[in-house]
Design a protein around this motif. Structure first.
Motif, PDB file in Angstrom:
ATOM      1  N   GLN A   1      -9.110   4.568  -3.355  1.00  0.00           N
ATOM      2  CA  GLN A   1      -8.126   3.667  -2.757  1.00  0.00           C
ATOM      3  C   GLN A   1      -7.432   4.327  -1.557  1.00  0.00           C
ATOM      4  OE1 GLN A   1      -8.545   4.216  -6.059  1.00  0.00           O
ATOM      5  NE2 GLN A   1      -9.423   2.207  -6.490  1.00  0.00           N
ATOM      6  N   LEU A   2      -7.215   5.631  -1.623  1.00  0.00           N
ATOM      7  CA  LEU A   2      -6.627   6.347  -0.492  1.00  0.00           C
ATOM      8  C   LEU A   2      -7.598   6.399   0.681  1.00  0.00           C
ATOM      9  CD1 LEU A   2      -4.885   9.269  -2.405  1.00  0.00           C
ATOM     10  CD2 LEU A   2      -3.732   7.513  -1.055  1.00  0.00           C
ATOM     11  N   GLU A   3      -8.857   6.654   0.403  1.00  0.00           N
ATOM     12  CA  GLU A   3      -9.869   6.734   1.454  1.00  0.00           C
ATOM     13  C   GLU A   3     -10.097   5.392   2.144  1.00  0.00           C
ATOM     14  OE1 GLU A   3     -13.209   8.468  -0.588  1.00  0.00           O
ATOM     15  OE2 GLU A   3     -12.436  10.501  -0.323  1.00  0.00           O
ATOM     16  N   SER A   4      -9.946   4.304   1.404  1.00  0.00           N
ATOM     17  CA  SER A   4     -10.163   2.965   1.972  1.00  0.00           C
ATOM     18  C   SER A   4      -8.885   2.383   2.584  1.00  0.00           C
ATOM     19  CB  SER A   4     -10.679   2.020   0.891  1.00  0.00           C
ATOM     20  OG  SER A   4      -9.642   1.730  -0.040  1.00  0.00           O
ATOM     21  N   ASN A   5      -7.768   3.128   2.508  1.00  0.00           N
ATOM     22  CA  ASN A   5      -6.451   2.678   2.971  1.00  0.00           C
ATOM     23  C   ASN A   5      -5.902   1.501   2.191  1.00  0.00           C
ATOM     24  OD1 ASN A   5      -5.736   4.618   4.849  1.00  0.00           O
ATOM     25  ND2 ASN A   5      -6.961   3.645   6.445  1.00  0.00           N
ATOM     26  N   GLU A   6      -6.518   1.188   1.058  1.00  0.00           N
ATOM     27  CA  GLU A   6      -5.941   0.185   0.159  1.00  0.00           C
ATOM     28  C   GLU A   6      -4.602   0.723  -0.359  1.00  0.00           C
ATOM     29  OE1 GLU A   6      -7.159  -2.277  -3.888  1.00  0.00           O
ATOM     30  OE2 GLU A   6      -8.484  -0.724  -3.139  1.00  0.00           O
TER      31      GLU A   6
ATOM     32  N   HIS B   1      -1.954   3.559   0.975  1.00  0.00           N
ATOM     33  CA  HIS B   1      -1.720   4.337   2.188  1.00  0.00           C
ATOM     34  C   HIS B   1      -0.693   5.447   1.957  1.00  0.00           C
ATOM     35  CE1 HIS B   1      -1.442   5.279   6.394  1.00  0.00           C
ATOM     36  NE2 HIS B   1      -0.146   5.044   6.377  1.00  0.00           N
ATOM     37  N   ALA B   2       0.531   5.084   1.686  1.00  0.00           N
ATOM     38  CA  ALA B   2       1.582   6.065   1.424  1.00  0.00           C
ATOM     39  C   ALA B   2       1.687   6.240  -0.089  1.00  0.00           C
ATOM     40  CB  ALA B   2       2.902   5.589   2.008  1.00  0.00           C
TER      41      ALA B   2
ATOM     42  N   CYS C   1       0.834  -1.206   0.000  1.00  0.00           N
ATOM     43  CA  CYS C   1       0.000   0.000   0.000  1.00  0.00           C
ATOM     44  C   CYS C   1       0.868   1.255   0.000  1.00  0.00           C
ATOM     45  CB  CYS C   1      -0.956  -0.007   1.188  1.00  0.00           C
ATOM     46  SG  CYS C   1      -0.116  -0.031   2.783  1.00  0.00           S
ATOM     47  N   ASP C   2       2.166   1.109  -0.334  1.00  0.00           N
ATOM     48  CA  ASP C   2       3.140   2.195  -0.312  1.00  0.00           C
ATOM     49  C   ASP C   2       3.752   2.355  -1.702  1.00  0.00           C
ATOM     50  OD1 ASP C   2       5.083   4.041   0.270  1.00  0.00           O
ATOM     51  OD2 ASP C   2       6.174   2.780   1.675  1.00  0.00           O
TER      52      ASP C   2
END
Length: 79
Positions: A56-61, A63-64, A26-27
């Motif tokens: 995808q950012l909102e769901s933390n799929e 992350h960075a 996710c990085d």
């Protein structure tokens, strides 16, 4: 997420762009080259890219997420 999924999302959101993706899980860091960035402030360029992966950012799929943006001319002049 996979590299190809990140690349596909950005390409769908910014037609005609070139995308280079690095990272895993996710990085990720991306370099996006597009004519659409011409005359656009850097913050707006980054927001444009971020909007392509907003879900995808909102769901933390995802992350960075590091973004570098270039016009084709700026990309070519990097050396």
């Amino acid at each position: 997420m996979e590299h190809d999924a990140v690349k596909t999302l950005i390409e769908a959101g910014i037609p005609g762009c070139e995308v280079h993706v690095q990272g895993e899980g996710c990085d990720f860091s991306v370099e996006v080259i597009s004519e659409a960035f011409k005359g656009m402030p850097l913050l707006k360029q980054h927001r444009m890219v971020k909007d392509t992966v907003k879900t995808q950012l909102e769901s933390n799929e995802l992350h960075a997420f590091s973004i570098k943006t270039y016009t084709p001319e700026k990309w070519a002049s990097r050396g």
